[in-house]
Design a protein around this motif. Structure first.
Motif, PDB file in Angstrom:
ATOM      1  N   ILE A  36      14.205   3.343  99.918  1.00 45.95           N
ATOM      2  CA  ILE A  36      12.964   3.083 100.658  1.00 45.95           C
ATOM      3  C   ILE A  36      13.212   2.132 101.819  1.00 45.95           C
ATOM      4  CG2 ILE A  36      10.675   2.010 100.502  1.00 45.95           C
ATOM      5  CD1 ILE A  36      10.619   3.055  97.555  1.00 45.95           C
ATOM      6  N   ALA A  37      13.957   1.061 101.563  1.00 44.17           N
ATOM      7  CA  ALA A  37      14.197   0.047 102.590  1.00 44.17           C
ATOM      8  C   ALA A  37      15.058   0.565 103.736  1.00 44.17           C
ATOM      9  CB  ALA A  37      14.850  -1.186 101.963  1.00 44.17           C
ATOM     10  N   SER A  38      15.895   1.572 103.473  1.00 44.01           N
ATOM     11  CA  SER A  38      16.809   2.047 104.505  1.00 44.01           C
ATOM     12  C   SER A  38      16.191   3.126 105.397  1.00 44.01           C
ATOM     13  CB  SER A  38      18.097   2.571 103.873  1.00 44.01           C
ATOM     14  OG  SER A  38      17.828   3.720 103.096  1.00 44.01           O
ATOM     15  N   ILE A  39      14.945   3.485 105.129  1.00 48.18           N
ATOM     16  CA  ILE A  39      14.286   4.532 105.910  1.00 48.18           C
ATOM     17  C   ILE A  39      13.112   3.934 106.680  1.00 48.18           C
ATOM     18  CG2 ILE A  39      12.963   6.681 105.782  1.00 48.18           C
ATOM     19  CD1 ILE A  39      14.554   7.383 103.289  1.00 48.18           C
ATOM     20  N   GLU A  40      13.126   4.124 107.992  1.00 46.07           N
ATOM     21  CA  GLU A  40      12.000   3.663 108.808  1.00 46.07           C
ATOM     22  C   GLU A  40      10.916   4.742 108.858  1.00 46.07           C
ATOM     23  OE1 GLU A  40      11.156   1.798 113.214  1.00 46.07           O
ATOM     24  OE2 GLU A  40      13.187   1.868 112.436  1.00 46.07           O
ATOM     25  N   TYR A  41      11.347   5.999 108.986  1.00 42.33           N
ATOM     26  CA  TYR A  41      10.446   7.144 108.956  1.00 42.33           C
ATOM     27  C   TYR A  41      11.069   8.183 108.037  1.00 42.33           C
ATOM     28  CZ  TYR A  41       8.457   5.168 113.220  1.00 42.33           C
ATOM     29  OH  TYR A  41       7.877   4.334 114.126  1.00 42.33           O
ATOM     30  N   GLY A  42      10.304   8.716 107.118  1.00 35.46           N
ATOM     31  CA  GLY A  42      10.833   9.740 106.232  1.00 35.46           C
ATOM     32  C   GLY A  42      10.225   9.654 104.852  1.00 35.46           C
ATOM     33  N   SER A  43      11.004  10.077 103.861  1.00 37.17           N
ATOM     34  CA  SER A  43      10.495  10.095 102.492  1.00 37.17           C
ATOM     35  C   SER A  43      11.625   9.860 101.501  1.00 37.17           C
ATOM     36  CB  SER A  43       9.810  11.437 102.196  1.00 37.17           C
ATOM     37  OG  SER A  43      10.740  12.489 102.296  1.00 37.17           O
ATOM     38  N   VAL A  44      11.229   9.447 100.306  1.00 33.27           N
ATOM     39  CA  VAL A  44      12.165   9.294  99.193  1.00 33.27           C
ATOM     40  C   VAL A  44      11.602  10.131  98.052  1.00 33.27           C
ATOM     41  CG1 VAL A  44      13.138   7.706  97.493  1.00 33.27           C
ATOM     42  CG2 VAL A  44      12.898   6.992  99.874  1.00 33.27           C
ATOM     43  N   GLU A  45      12.442  10.986  97.506  1.00 33.35           N
ATOM     44  CA  GLU A  45      12.031  11.837  96.398  1.00 33.35           C
ATOM     45  C   GLU A  45      12.863  11.474  95.172  1.00 33.35           C
ATOM     46  OE1 GLU A  45      11.632  16.576  95.275  1.00 33.35           O
ATOM     47  OE2 GLU A  45      12.615  15.981  97.124  1.00 33.35           O
ATOM     48  N   VAL A  46      12.190  11.284  94.049  1.00 35.25           N
ATOM     49  CA  VAL A  46      12.856  11.011  92.779  1.00 35.25           C
ATOM     50  C   VAL A  46      12.653  12.245  91.910  1.00 35.25           C
ATOM     51  CG1 VAL A  46      12.936   9.512  90.753  1.00 35.25           C
ATOM     52  CG2 VAL A  46      12.396   8.542  93.005  1.00 35.25           C
ATOM     53  N   VAL A  47      13.756  12.870  91.517  1.00 38.29           N
ATOM     54  CA  VAL A  47      13.703  14.094  90.712  1.00 38.29           C
ATOM     55  C   VAL A  47      13.909  13.711  89.251  1.00 38.29           C
ATOM     56  CG1 VAL A  47      14.741  16.355  90.304  1.00 38.29           C
ATOM     57  CG2 VAL A  47      14.588  15.450  92.636  1.00 38.29           C
ATOM     58  N   ILE A  48      13.018  14.200  88.408  1.00 44.53           N
ATOM     59  CA  ILE A  48      13.058  13.902  86.981  1.00 44.53           C
ATOM     60  C   ILE A  48      13.227  15.214  86.224  1.00 44.53           C
ATOM     61  CG2 ILE A  48      11.785  12.917  85.034  1.00 44.53           C
ATOM     62  CD1 ILE A  48      10.233  11.287  87.224  1.00 44.53           C
ATOM     63  N   HIS A  49      14.183  15.260  85.319  1.00 42.32           N
ATOM     64  CA  HIS A  49      14.431  16.456  84.508  1.00 42.32           C
ATOM     65  C   HIS A  49      14.531  16.028  83.049  1.00 42.32           C
ATOM     66  CE1 HIS A  49      15.856  20.450  83.500  1.00 42.32           C
ATOM     67  NE2 HIS A  49      16.818  19.886  82.780  1.00 42.32           N
ATOM     68  N   ASP A  50      13.718  16.622  82.217  1.00 40.40           N
ATOM     69  CA  ASP A  50      13.714  16.321  80.785  1.00 40.40           C
ATOM     70  C   ASP A  50      13.484  14.831  80.532  1.00 40.40           C
ATOM     71  OD1 ASP A  50      13.815  17.042  78.092  1.00 40.40           O
ATOM     72  OD2 ASP A  50      15.996  16.809  77.979  1.00 40.40           O
ATOM     73  N   THR A  54      17.251  12.293  87.579  1.00 37.46           N
ATOM     74  CA  THR A  54      18.519  12.966  87.824  1.00 37.46           C
ATOM     75  C   THR A  54      18.957  12.871  89.279  1.00 37.46           C
ATOM     76  OG1 THR A  54      17.392  15.075  88.180  1.00 37.46           O
ATOM     77  CG2 THR A  54      18.181  14.613  85.945  1.00 37.46           C
ATOM     78  N   GLN A  55      18.018  12.545  90.166  1.00 36.97           N
ATOM     79  CA  GLN A  55      18.370  12.553  91.583  1.00 36.97           C
ATOM     80  C   GLN A  55      17.413  11.649  92.355  1.00 36.97           C
ATOM     81  OE1 GLN A  55      18.606  16.545  92.955  1.00 36.97           O
ATOM     82  NE2 GLN A  55      18.637  15.995  95.111  1.00 36.97           N
ATOM     83  N   ILE A  56      17.971  10.914  93.311  1.00 33.39           N
ATOM     84  CA  ILE A  56      17.188  10.130  94.259  1.00 33.39           C
ATOM     85  C   ILE A  56      17.602  10.625  95.635  1.00 33.39           C
ATOM     86  CG2 ILE A  56      16.701   7.846  95.184  1.00 33.39           C
ATOM     87  CD1 ILE A  56      17.603   6.744  92.406  1.00 33.39           C
ATOM     88  N   GLU A  57      16.649  11.164  96.370  1.00 31.91           N
ATOM     89  CA  GLU A  57      16.968  11.761  97.658  1.00 31.91           C
ATOM     90  C   GLU A  57      16.134  11.103  98.751  1.00 31.91           C
ATOM     91  OE1 GLU A  57      16.731  16.147  99.753  1.00 31.91           O
ATOM     92  OE2 GLU A  57      16.878  16.010  97.581  1.00 31.91           O
ATOM     93  N   GLY A  58      16.826  10.617  99.783  1.00 29.66           N
ATOM     94  CA  GLY A  58      16.149  10.019 100.928  1.00 29.66           C
ATOM     95  C   GLY A  58      16.265  10.934 102.132  1.00 29.66           C
ATOM     96  N   ARG A  59      15.139  11.190 102.790  1.00 27.50           N
ATOM     97  CA  ARG A  59      15.140  12.011 104.000  1.00 27.50           C
ATOM     98  C   ARG A  59      14.680  11.142 105.159  1.00 27.50           C
ATOM     99  NH1 ARG A  59      12.873  16.021 100.352  1.00 27.50           N
ATOM    100  NH2 ARG A  59      14.409  17.646 100.056  1.00 27.50           N
ATOM    101  N   LYS A  60      15.553  10.987 106.124  1.00 27.88           N
ATOM    102  CA  LYS A  60      15.234  10.173 107.286  1.00 27.88           C
ATOM    103  C   LYS A  60      14.772  11.076 108.430  1.00 27.88           C
ATOM    104  CE  LYS A  60      18.640   6.696 106.117  1.00 27.88           C
ATOM    105  NZ  LYS A  60      19.822   5.961 106.551  1.00 27.88           N
ATOM    106  N   LYS A  61      13.709  10.649 109.093  1.00 27.93           N
ATOM    107  CA  LYS A  61      13.233  11.351 110.286  1.00 27.93           C
ATOM    108  C   LYS A  61      13.403  10.416 111.475  1.00 27.93           C
ATOM    109  CE  LYS A  61       9.783  14.099 107.906  1.00 27.93           C
ATOM    110  NZ  LYS A  61       8.362  14.478 107.841  1.00 27.93           N
ATOM    111  N   SER A  62      13.702  10.970 112.598  1.00 28.77           N
ATOM    112  CA  SER A  62      13.834  10.122 113.786  1.00 28.77           C
ATOM    113  C   SER A  62      12.427   9.777 114.288  1.00 28.77           C
ATOM    114  CB  SER A  62      14.638  10.833 114.862  1.00 28.77           C
ATOM    115  OG  SER A  62      14.064  12.082 115.159  1.00 28.77           O
ATOM    116  N   GLY A  63      12.264   8.536 114.690  1.00 30.80           N
ATOM    117  CA  GLY A  63      10.948   8.035 115.080  1.00 30.80           C
ATOM    118  C   GLY A  63      10.665   8.144 116.467  1.00 30.80           C
TER     119      GLY A  63
END
Length: 63
Positions: A36-50, A54-63
């Motif tokens: 969260i702290a490393s992204i100025e614009y974008g999203s963070v998705e936490v994937v949960i399985h069972d 299982t996964q933390i994914e950060g998507r950065k968008k240019s501002g």
């Protein structure tokens, strides 16, 4: 747009008897907060399985 994905393996940790839910290990909390702290614009998705993260994914968008 750039994306970084991190796969993590976690062991389940429960609250004390009588409490519901699961505890999130400190290192996982830190990884989520870092994402969260490393992204100025974008999203963070936490994937949960069972019931496990299982996964933390950060998507950065240019501002």
């Amino acid at each position: 747009m750039s994306a970084s994905t991190e796969i993590i393996d976690l062991e389940e940790k429960h609250y004390e008897p009588g409490q519901s839910g699961k505890r999130i290990p400190v290192d996982v909390k830190q990884r989520i907060l870092y994402a969260i702290a490393s992204i100025e614009y974008g999203s963070v998705e936490v994937v949960i399985h069972d019931g496990k993260i299982t996964q933390i994914e950060g998507r950065k968008k240019s501002g």
